[in-house]
Write an enzyme that holds these catalytic residues in place. Structure first.
Site, PDB file in Angstrom:
ATOM      1  N   CYS A  91     -32.393  -9.888  34.138  1.00 18.56           N
ATOM      2  CA  CYS A  91     -31.089  -9.218  34.001  1.00 18.56           C
ATOM      3  C   CYS A  91     -30.354  -9.081  35.336  1.00 18.56           C
ATOM      4  CB  CYS A  91     -31.268  -7.850  33.365  1.00 18.56           C
ATOM      5  SG  CYS A  91     -32.148  -7.958  31.824  1.00 18.56           S
ATOM      6  N   HIS A 117     -25.362  -3.707  34.971  1.00 16.19           N
ATOM      7  CA  HIS A 117     -25.966  -4.441  33.850  1.00 16.19           C
ATOM      8  C   HIS A 117     -25.900  -3.549  32.607  1.00 16.19           C
ATOM      9  CE1 HIS A 117     -28.661  -6.411  31.235  1.00 16.19           C
ATOM     10  NE2 HIS A 117     -29.699  -5.639  31.489  1.00 16.19           N
ATOM     11  N   ASN A 161     -27.602  -5.658  24.894  1.00 16.87           N
ATOM     12  CA  ASN A 161     -28.024  -6.082  26.231  1.00 16.87           C
ATOM     13  C   ASN A 161     -28.145  -7.609  26.242  1.00 16.87           C
ATOM     14  OD1 ASN A 161     -29.516  -6.775  28.495  1.00 16.87           O
ATOM     15  ND2 ASN A 161     -30.996  -5.106  28.288  1.00 16.87           N
TER      16      ASN A 161
HETATM   17  N1  ACO Z   1     -35.453   2.554  15.154  1.00 16.99           N
HETATM   18  C1  ACO Z   1     -35.996   3.746  14.800  1.00 16.99           C
HETATM   19  N2  ACO Z   1     -37.034   4.292  15.454  1.00 16.99           N
HETATM   20  C2  ACO Z   1     -37.541   3.624  16.485  1.00 16.99           C
HETATM   21  C3  ACO Z   1     -37.034   2.390  16.900  1.00 16.99           C
HETATM   22  C4  ACO Z   1     -35.945   1.855  16.190  1.00 16.99           C
HETATM   23  N3  ACO Z   1     -35.379   0.675  16.516  1.00 16.99           N
HETATM   24  N4  ACO Z   1     -37.748   1.953  17.969  1.00 16.99           N
HETATM   25  C5  ACO Z   1     -38.669   2.882  18.231  1.00 16.99           C
HETATM   26  N5  ACO Z   1     -38.561   3.891  17.336  1.00 16.99           N
HETATM   27  C6  ACO Z   1     -39.354   5.117  17.256  1.00 16.99           C
HETATM   28  C7  ACO Z   1     -40.679   4.972  17.939  1.00 16.99           C
HETATM   29  O1  ACO Z   1     -41.617   4.393  17.054  1.00 16.99           O
HETATM   30  C8  ACO Z   1     -41.012   6.397  18.267  1.00 16.99           C
HETATM   31  O2  ACO Z   1     -41.503   7.018  17.100  1.00 16.99           O
HETATM   32  P1  ACO Z   1     -42.759   8.008  17.173  1.00 16.99           P
HETATM   33  O3  ACO Z   1     -42.312   9.120  18.088  1.00 16.99           O
HETATM   34  O4  ACO Z   1     -42.918   8.412  15.743  1.00 16.99           O
HETATM   35  O5  ACO Z   1     -43.854   7.188  17.728  1.00 16.99           O
HETATM   36  C9  ACO Z   1     -39.663   7.033  18.547  1.00 16.99           C
HETATM   37  O6  ACO Z   1     -38.686   6.143  17.990  1.00 16.99           O
HETATM   38  C10 ACO Z   1     -39.352   7.281  19.999  1.00 16.99           C
HETATM   39  O7  ACO Z   1     -39.601   6.124  20.736  1.00 16.99           O
HETATM   40  P2  ACO Z   1     -39.454   6.147  22.300  1.00 16.99           P
HETATM   41  O8  ACO Z   1     -39.935   4.833  22.815  1.00 16.99           O
HETATM   42  O9  ACO Z   1     -40.007   7.404  22.867  1.00 16.99           O
HETATM   43  O10 ACO Z   1     -37.882   6.220  22.466  1.00 16.99           O
HETATM   44  P3  ACO Z   1     -37.070   6.478  23.778  1.00 16.99           P
HETATM   45  O11 ACO Z   1     -36.305   7.715  23.613  1.00 16.99           O
HETATM   46  O12 ACO Z   1     -37.864   6.271  25.027  1.00 16.99           O
HETATM   47  O13 ACO Z   1     -36.023   5.277  23.754  1.00 16.99           O
HETATM   48  C11 ACO Z   1     -35.494   3.126  24.675  1.00 16.99           C
HETATM   49  C12 ACO Z   1     -36.469   3.919  23.819  1.00 16.99           C
HETATM   50  C13 ACO Z   1     -34.119   3.142  24.049  1.00 16.99           C
HETATM   51  C14 ACO Z   1     -36.004   1.689  24.739  1.00 16.99           C
HETATM   52  C15 ACO Z   1     -35.456   3.766  26.090  1.00 16.99           C
HETATM   53  O14 ACO Z   1     -36.741   3.884  26.622  1.00 16.99           O
HETATM   54  C16 ACO Z   1     -34.625   2.961  27.013  1.00 16.99           C
HETATM   55  O15 ACO Z   1     -33.427   2.898  26.877  1.00 16.99           O
HETATM   56  N6  ACO Z   1     -35.220   2.369  28.047  1.00 16.99           N
HETATM   57  C17 ACO Z   1     -34.538   1.457  28.931  1.00 16.99           C
HETATM   58  C18 ACO Z   1     -34.876   0.115  28.467  1.00 16.99           C
HETATM   59  C19 ACO Z   1     -33.872  -0.877  28.848  1.00 16.99           C
HETATM   60  O16 ACO Z   1     -32.703  -0.604  28.953  1.00 16.99           O
HETATM   61  N7  ACO Z   1     -34.373  -2.079  29.029  1.00 16.99           N
HETATM   62  C20 ACO Z   1     -33.608  -3.157  29.378  1.00 16.99           C
HETATM   63  C21 ACO Z   1     -33.336  -3.188  30.848  1.00 16.99           C
HETATM   64  S1  ACO Z   1     -33.969  -4.521  31.618  1.00 16.99           S
HETATM   65  C22 ACO Z   1     -33.383  -5.756  30.826  1.00 16.99           C
HETATM   66  O17 ACO Z   1     -32.231  -5.752  30.500  1.00 16.99           O
HETATM   67  C23 ACO Z   1     -34.270  -6.908  30.444  1.00 16.99           C
END
Ligand code: ACO
Length: 320
Positions: free
Chosen positions: A112, A248, A278
């Site tokens: 990215c 990004h 993204n």
């Molecule tokens: N729909 C519904 N529920 C979901 C989904 C979905 N698509 N995906 C996960 N869940 C559930 C999980 O199973 C979990 O359930 P549980 O608590 O019963 O186990 C719950 O949602 C919470 O999951 P978390 O992983 O704790 O969610 P979090 O609040 O951390 O958000 C996210 C996840 C959005 C990925 C966050 O960590 C984030 O934004 N991170 C940055 C990642 C990023 O931007 N990466 C790209 C940058 S680098 C690049 O571009 C390659």
């Protein structure tokens, strides 16, 4: 010494638009979960387009804006990690598609951060006088490497391409760039190449994107402000002097947190992940292309910053 000026910007996204609600019919997810955590509502998925076709379309649009004939292009850099071919490079396929027969052509993989890395590399060729111009393209067909059974990653990404033309000039352009990598943290975010069966060993890697979302979140919120401050201090530019910050487009919460941490108005941060998801290396040039279409860039000072797998991160200060 010459300065590399951005003389044309273009982008292309696939025909198929897929909303969060569309995804909720295919997997256990919903618009509320995705939008509240990421700011994403739609993404485009390339069904009939290859990644190099998207790159070529974006490049032709940027060249048209710059008024530059493809035959006069000196250098093509494509930032990508999701092309159809391991070799040749996507840049060679773009060269063929647009008829840029003279151009040195190669790909750059910094995930990215790839577009920002690419700008820095092309800038060096132009500053030294080696080349008069360069096409820097970010193009990703992430849909072909996502694990569509992992709802925590597949809902975040989209396909698309963005391109800029850099040309040697005397007044405005790329002022400075800083780029870094933290290879020791690579396991936060990676996609392995597909394995091969040999007579000597059997290995079936999966070409799927794996991510520890919370680690990536923390990394971006810590490292992006550091490099933004670094490039501003180095060039004696205050944050008040910067008209726009174009990060990004991974997640709106990352952008909001960085704006808050740096005490900069969120209004100075361009965000469009709601429409595209993204798109990795394509996200910054797609954003710049939209801003250019809205006449937001002329005469403006802009900081772009990427972060992603590697882990890599980097930023460029640009005077339009
Ligand atoms: N729909 C519904 N529920 C979901 C989904 C979905 N698509 N995906 C996960 N869940 C559930 C999980 O199973 C979990 O359930 P549980 O608590 O019963 O186990 C719950 O949602 C919470 O999951 P978390 O992983 O704790 O969610 P979090 O609040 O951390 O958000 C996210 C996840 C959005 C990925 C966050 O960590 C984030 O934004 N991170 C940055 C990642 C990023 O931007 N990466 C790209 C940058 S680098 C690049 O571009 C390659």
């Amino acid at each position: 010494m010459k300065i590399a000026k951005i003389s044309g910007i273009g982008h292309y996204v696939p025909e198929l638009k897929v909303s969060n609600n569309d995804l909720s019919k295919l997997m256990d997810t919903n618009d509320e979960w995705i939008y509240s955590r990421t700011g994403i509502r739609n993404r485009y998925i390339a069904v009939s387009e290859t990644s190099y076709e998207m790159a070529g379309f974006a490049a032709l649009r940027a060249l048209e804006k710059a008024g530059l004939d493809p035959i006069d292009v000196d250098l093509i850099i494509v930032a990508t990690f999701s092309g159809e071919y391991a070799t040749p490079s996507m840049a060679c396929l773009v060269q063929k598609a647009i008829g840029a027969v003279k151009a040195m052509s190669f790909d750059l993989n910094a995930a990215c951060s790839g577009f920002v890395y690419g700008i820095d590399v092309a800038d060096q060729f132009i500053k030294t006088g080696k080349y008069k111009n360069a096409l820097v393209i970010g193009s990703e067909k992430l849909s072909q490497i996502l694990d569509w059974e992992d709802r925590s990653t597949c809902v975040l990404f989209g396909d698309g391409a963005g391109a800029v033309v850099l040309e040697a000039g005397d007044d405005v352009g790329i002022i400075d760039s800083v780029n870094y990598a933290i290879g020791e943290a690579y396991e936060c975010l990676y996609a392995k190449n597909v394995g091969n069966k040999t007579p000597f060993y059997e290995e079936q890697n999966e070409h799927k994107l794996m991510m520890n979302g919370q680690d990536v979140f923390q990394f971006a919120c810590k490292k992006v402000p550091e490099i933004l401050y670094e490039v501003m201090e180095k060039n004696q530019v205050n944050q008040e002097d910067v008209d726009y910050f174009v990060l990004h487009q991974a997640n709106v919460r990352i952008v909001t947190k960085i704006a808050k941490r740096m005490k900069i108005s969120i209004d100075k941060f361009y965000v469009n992940m709601e429409a595209y998801g993204n798109t990795s290396a394509a996200s910054i040039p797609i954003a710049l292309s939209e801003m250019s279409e809205k006449n937001m860039l002329i005469g403006k000072k802009v900081l772009i910053a990427g972060f992603g797998a590697g882990l890599t991160y980097g930023c460029s200060l640009i005077q339009f």
